[in-house]
Design a protein around this motif. Structure first.
Motif, short mmCIF file in Angstrom:
data_model
loop_
_atom_site.label_atom_id
_atom_site.label_comp_id
_atom_site.label_asym_id
_atom_site.label_seq_id
_atom_site.Cartn_x
_atom_site.Cartn_y
_atom_site.Cartn_z
N ASP A 8 62.78 21.84 2.58
CA ASP A 8 62.95 20.90 1.47
C ASP A 8 63.36 19.52 1.97
N PRO A 9 62.60 18.50 1.63
CA PRO A 9 62.95 17.15 2.08
C PRO A 9 64.04 16.51 1.23
N GLY A 10 64.49 17.19 0.18
CA GLY A 10 65.48 16.59 -0.72
C GLY A 10 64.80 15.72 -1.76
N PHE A 11 65.62 14.94 -2.48
CA PHE A 11 65.07 14.13 -3.56
C PHE A 11 64.48 12.83 -3.01
N ILE A 12 63.17 12.78 -2.92
CA ILE A 12 62.53 11.60 -2.33
C ILE A 12 61.60 10.89 -3.31
N GLU A 13 61.49 11.44 -4.51
CA GLU A 13 60.52 10.93 -5.49
C GLU A 13 60.65 9.43 -5.73
N THR A 20 55.62 11.35 -10.13
CA THR A 20 56.85 12.07 -9.80
C THR A 20 56.59 13.57 -9.75
N ILE A 78 54.65 14.65 -6.73
CA ILE A 78 55.51 14.67 -5.54
C ILE A 78 56.36 15.92 -5.55
N THR A 79 57.00 16.20 -6.70
CA THR A 79 57.89 17.35 -6.78
C THR A 79 57.18 18.66 -6.45
N LYS A 125 55.98 18.20 -2.38
CA LYS A 125 56.77 17.64 -1.27
C LYS A 125 57.19 18.70 -0.25
N GLY A 126 57.44 19.92 -0.73
CA GLY A 126 57.83 20.99 0.18
C GLY A 126 56.74 21.30 1.19
N PHE A 183 56.36 18.24 3.61
CA PHE A 183 57.50 18.14 4.51
C PHE A 183 57.50 19.29 5.53
N TYR A 215 64.01 15.85 11.81
CA TYR A 215 64.29 15.84 10.38
C TYR A 215 64.09 14.47 9.73
N GLN A 246 61.20 13.11 7.09
CA GLN A 246 61.46 12.57 5.75
C GLN A 246 60.66 11.28 5.55
N GLN A 251 57.29 10.55 3.06
CA GLN A 251 57.15 9.42 2.12
C GLN A 251 55.87 8.65 2.40
N LEU A 274 69.14 20.61 6.55
CA LEU A 274 67.95 21.03 5.83
C LEU A 274 68.22 21.94 4.66
#
Ligand code: ZN
Lengths: 158, 185
Positions: free
Chosen positions: A55-60, B24, B27-28, B31-32, B35, B45, B49, B53, B105
């Motif tokens: 999980d990259p965390g909240f990056i939106e 949004t 992405i949600t 993104k997993g 990443f 790490y 990130q 992006q 992580l």
């Protein structure tokens, strides 16, 4: 650690790539072989790790902000480029207009002298002084290059 | 599954028209995956990130090229792969991931899980770029064999053969770590 020839089959077994027959043979063997049981455990632990989603965390919001910034920068750099091209063009024209009278005193002027041609565009240009002809040709080339590069830029942006 | 694909199709359409909420959501959802691919490839790490992006920025800047929702995921994975390649071309050095970063992580500091992750990541780092990509995509839950084949530009049968070989190589690099891998989860 001792090895067992059946252990070779474990990766295919886990990837479901054994034939029904091979699978039955292997499963029967597995019940009585500690080496293969151990190896299977290891393979499953590896799989377990490999299938984990990180999980990259909240990056939106950061992505959207960066995207807007990038797009704004693109628009800005486009107009900056157009402006710069125009400035270069005007400068080049002025410089060449100042330089040409000097250049015309050299033998080069005879090359540029189009008056000996009498027909077509060359003839029309020949009516003008060589100085004017050069400026006109230079102007045409410059405008052509300018529009060509503008067109290319708009294509890149898409 | 069908309806989710249709949903993604709608989201892509809206994102194309500049709808921020659709972006949004896209992405949600993804993104997993992005990443995970990038972290497995770079082993770093913070870099991952950043590159995640970067991947999404490229995705949205080119989203009008996606004609078919089915191809979105493989297309995105390919962009992620290219972003990583560009990055390596720029830095030309690889770094191994530190314990601290891996703990970050997961938020929780379950040492057993993180220790295993480090062991696997170190072994993965010894594989070729192609093998790493292949294993990451194959074992990621939610990518079909067809989608993996599309990203790798290989036939499905070829994928099976290559995965088998890559797995054997990975297993070899993990020799001596069996007990740590098997310790309680
Ligand atoms: Zn055995």
């Amino acid at each position: 650690m001792n090895s067992c020839q059946h252990a070779e089959k474990i990766v295919d077994y886990r990837l479901n790539q054994l034939t029904e027959e091979e699978k039955a043979v292997f499963e029967a063997h597995l019940k009585s072989c500690e080496i293969c049981q151990h190896e299977l455990q290891v393979e499953m632990a590896i799989e377990n790790e490999l299938s984990a989603e990180l999980d990259p965390g909240f990056i939106e919001n950061r992505i959207k902000a960066r995207l807007q910034l990038r797009q704004a920068r693109d628009v800005r750099s486009f107009w900056l480029y157009a402006f710069r091209m125009a400035v270069y063009g005007v400068t080049a024209t002025i410089v060449s207009m100042i330089l040409l009278p000097v250049l015309l005193k050299f033998p080069l002027s005879s090359v540029l002298d189009l008056s000996k041609y009498s027909s077509g565009l060359a003839g029309l240009l020949g009516q003008l002084a060589p100085f004017n002809a050069f400026v006109v040709i230079f102007g045409f080339c410059y405008i052509a290059v300018f529009f060509a590069s503008m067109y290319t830029l708009t294509q890149i942006r898409r | 599954m069908e309806s989710r694909l249709a949903d993604v199709g709608h989201l892509i359409q809206s994102a194309r028209d500049g709808d921020e909420r659709a972006m949004t959501e896209l992405i949600t959802i993804h993104k997993g995956l992005v990443f995970t691919i990038i972290l497995r490839m770079t082993n770093d790490y913070h870099t991952s990130q950043d590159l995640t992006q970067e991947t999404f920025i490229k995705v949205f800047m080119n989203i009008r090229k996606v004609k078919n929702a089915e191809h979105f995921k493989p297309w995105m994975c390919t962009i992620a792969r290219n972003v990583v390649r560009d990055y390596f071309r720029k830095v030309k050095r690889k770094r191994t991931v530190s314990f601290e970063e891996i703990k970050e992580l997961h938020g929780h500091s379950n040492i057993e899980i993180t220790r295993k992750r480090v062991i696997i990541q170190d072994a993965m780092a010894k594989l070729s770029e192609k093998d790493r990509m292949l294993l990451t995509l194959t074992y990621y839950q939610g990518l079909s064999l067809g989608e993996v084949a599309r990203v790798m530009k290989m036939s499905e049968n070829n994928i099976k053969v290559c995965v088998h070989r890559a797995r054997k190589r990975l297993r070899k690099y993990l020799e001596g770590y069996e007990h740590e891998l098997l310790s309680t989860c």
